[in-house]
Design a protein around this motif. Structure first.
Motif, PDB file in Angstrom:
ATOM      1  N   ASN A  76       0.793  -1.219   0.000  1.00 19.86           N
ATOM      2  CA  ASN A  76       0.000   0.000   0.000  1.00 19.86           C
ATOM      3  C   ASN A  76       0.825   1.269   0.000  1.00 19.86           C
ATOM      4  O   ASN A  76       0.367   2.321   0.392  1.00 19.86           O
ATOM      5  CB  ASN A  76      -0.972  -0.004   1.186  1.00 19.86           C
ATOM      6  CG  ASN A  76      -2.051  -1.036   0.972  1.00 19.86           C
ATOM      7  OD1 ASN A  76      -2.622  -1.116  -0.121  1.00 19.86           O
ATOM      8  ND2 ASN A  76      -2.315  -1.849   1.983  1.00 19.86           N
ATOM      9  N   ARG A  79       3.181   3.737   3.808  1.00 26.52           N
ATOM     10  CA  ARG A  79       3.084   3.208   5.161  1.00 26.52           C
ATOM     11  C   ARG A  79       3.745   1.820   5.241  1.00 26.52           C
ATOM     12  O   ARG A  79       4.533   1.543   6.140  1.00 26.52           O
ATOM     13  CB  ARG A  79       1.612   3.131   5.588  1.00 26.52           C
ATOM     14  CG  ARG A  79       1.429   2.740   7.044  1.00 26.52           C
ATOM     15  CD  ARG A  79      -0.048   2.659   7.385  1.00 26.52           C
ATOM     16  NE  ARG A  79      -0.702   3.956   7.220  1.00 26.52           N
ATOM     17  CZ  ARG A  79      -0.810   4.857   8.211  1.00 26.52           C
ATOM     18  NH1 ARG A  79      -0.289   4.600   9.396  1.00 26.52           N
ATOM     19  NH2 ARG A  79      -1.430   5.996   8.006  1.00 26.52           N
ATOM     20  N   ASP A  80       3.433   0.972   4.274  1.00 26.98           N
ATOM     21  CA  ASP A  80       4.045  -0.352   4.230  1.00 26.98           C
ATOM     22  C   ASP A  80       5.554  -0.267   4.097  1.00 26.98           C
ATOM     23  O   ASP A  80       6.289  -1.063   4.674  1.00 26.98           O
ATOM     24  CB  ASP A  80       3.536  -1.141   3.010  1.00 26.98           C
ATOM     25  CG  ASP A  80       2.170  -1.754   3.296  1.00 26.98           C
ATOM     26  OD1 ASP A  80       1.694  -1.639   4.445  1.00 26.98           O
ATOM     27  OD2 ASP A  80       1.599  -2.339   2.369  1.00 26.98           O
ATOM     28  N   SER A  82       7.764   2.174   5.013  1.00 26.82           N
ATOM     29  CA  SER A  82       8.556   2.562   6.179  1.00 26.82           C
ATOM     30  C   SER A  82       8.510   1.440   7.224  1.00 26.82           C
ATOM     31  O   SER A  82       9.492   1.185   7.911  1.00 26.82           O
ATOM     32  CB  SER A  82       8.085   3.900   6.758  1.00 26.82           C
ATOM     33  OG  SER A  82       6.815   3.783   7.333  1.00 26.82           O
ATOM     34  N   ARG A  83       7.386   0.732   7.293  1.00 26.56           N
ATOM     35  CA  ARG A  83       7.309  -0.423   8.192  1.00 26.56           C
ATOM     36  C   ARG A  83       8.280  -1.520   7.768  1.00 26.56           C
ATOM     37  O   ARG A  83       8.931  -2.152   8.586  1.00 26.56           O
ATOM     38  CB  ARG A  83       5.884  -0.986   8.204  1.00 26.56           C
ATOM     39  CG  ARG A  83       5.189  -0.764   9.533  1.00 26.56           C
ATOM     40  CD  ARG A  83       4.040  -1.739   9.725  1.00 26.56           C
ATOM     41  NE  ARG A  83       3.164  -1.800   8.560  1.00 26.56           N
ATOM     42  CZ  ARG A  83       1.929  -1.304   8.524  1.00 26.56           C
ATOM     43  NH1 ARG A  83       1.408  -0.710   9.576  1.00 26.56           N
ATOM     44  NH2 ARG A  83       1.192  -1.421   7.430  1.00 26.56           N
ATOM     45  N   ALA A 131       3.468   4.139  -3.688  1.00 29.40           N
ATOM     46  CA  ALA A 131       3.456   5.401  -2.942  1.00 29.40           C
ATOM     47  C   ALA A 131       3.342   6.585  -3.903  1.00 29.40           C
ATOM     48  O   ALA A 131       2.614   7.543  -3.645  1.00 29.40           O
ATOM     49  CB  ALA A 131       4.733   5.533  -2.100  1.00 29.40           C
ATOM     50  N   GLY A 185       6.997   8.539   3.005  1.00 27.56           N
ATOM     51  CA  GLY A 185       6.416   8.423   4.335  1.00 27.56           C
ATOM     52  C   GLY A 185       7.393   8.739   5.457  1.00 27.56           C
ATOM     53  O   GLY A 185       8.591   8.799   5.247  1.00 27.56           O
TER      54      GLY A 185
END
Lengths: 188, 188
Positions: A76, A79-80, A82-83, A131, A185
């Motif tokens: 996605n 967010r995905d 940086s995780r 992104a 992000g």
């Protein structure tokens, strides 16, 4: 009995990862791996006919852990991403199997069955492209460079960690990440 | 005769660098190094009593080349820094002595006399601090992270270059660099 065999097998994979990560593939000794796992040479050969077979098993086990980081059905975007970067860093410093898998994929002396660095590159460029689609202000051409920057940074931090553990500390990873364009992000 | 000895010595350093860069320190064979330089084992031992002595000489020669990149009396911040990053990348891909020196400073099997990675870290943080003084809009704390990001990026790109030469192509280095905050300058 089957449980015991499975347990021995996974102990051998962990010992092999430890020895590969410490000495590299070519200098790793099967005798150290069996001794470290507390099994006989015969037991090692029962499970793995060669050093190559052991290295393949370590890479496969590392790829499983990696899939735990990246294996969502959809990426996605920011967010995905940086995780995933945070997870890659944490896994590299905490998990010797993952670390050995990454190091094995950089060895010139053998051909990887699973190239984790290449998988990481593919994951990052997919996530950056996602992104970019959700980020209307992106300058064109930034996405490709952002992927390269993220891969180079994570690989560089992991490499430098062997010299000094601070390189993969949460504050370093977050600080470095937050210098990148907002496109990818923020880390909290 | 003195000229010939000096020439042999520098040919041995170049051959050693090639062999170290290709096979790593522990697996490098002195016989390959002397053969590659076209000299006898005796001539090699005349110049270098041990593999360790050869590795020290390669590191010293690499440090000299590195000083050509960074050895201004003053570091003037952003402009010097982007030039140094470009020079580091070019030197790494074009000069086997420099490359071998960087790789030797990452070897776990020996103690470096000259640690090029550490010298690079020191150069980058000095240059970033100088850039920050001349850049009034810097958010506090960014300088430390910018140094880490630059070192991780350059080391990562160099490492990945062994897989694929595109990682140190001018367009990759420029694109990645220009994602960093303006504090550290632009590459043209």
């Amino acid at each position: 009995m089957r449980d015991k065999a499975a347990r021995t097998r996974s102990e051998l994979i962990r010992s092999a990862a430890t020895v590969f990560a410490e000495h590299g593939y070519s200098r790793a000794k099967l005798s150290s791996i069996s001794a470290d796992a507390g099994v006989s040479r015969g037991a090692l050969y029962f499970h793995f006919p060669s050093k190559e077979a052991l290295a393949d098993a370590v890479e496969a086990a590392a790829a499983e852990r990696f899939a735990g980081v990246t294996g969502h059905e959809d990426v996605n975007g920011a967010r995905d991403l940086s995780r995933a970067v945070r997870a890659f860093a944490d896994l590299y410093r905490q998990n010797v199997i993952f670390r050995a898998g990454v190091l094995l994929s950089c060895e010139k002396d053998r051909k990887s069955t699973v190239n984790l660095i290449q998988q990481w590159e593919e994951y990052v460029s997919t996530a950056v492209a996602a992104a970019e689609r959700g980020y209307p202000f992106a300058r064109s051409g930034v996405a490709g460079h952002a992927s390269s920057a993220i891969v180079a940074m994570t690989v560089g931090l992991a490499f430098l960690w062997h010299e000094n553990e601070q390189w993969l500390a949460e504050s370093t990873v977050t600080g470095v990440w937050n210098l990148l364009p907002p496109l990818v992000g923020r880390m909290g």
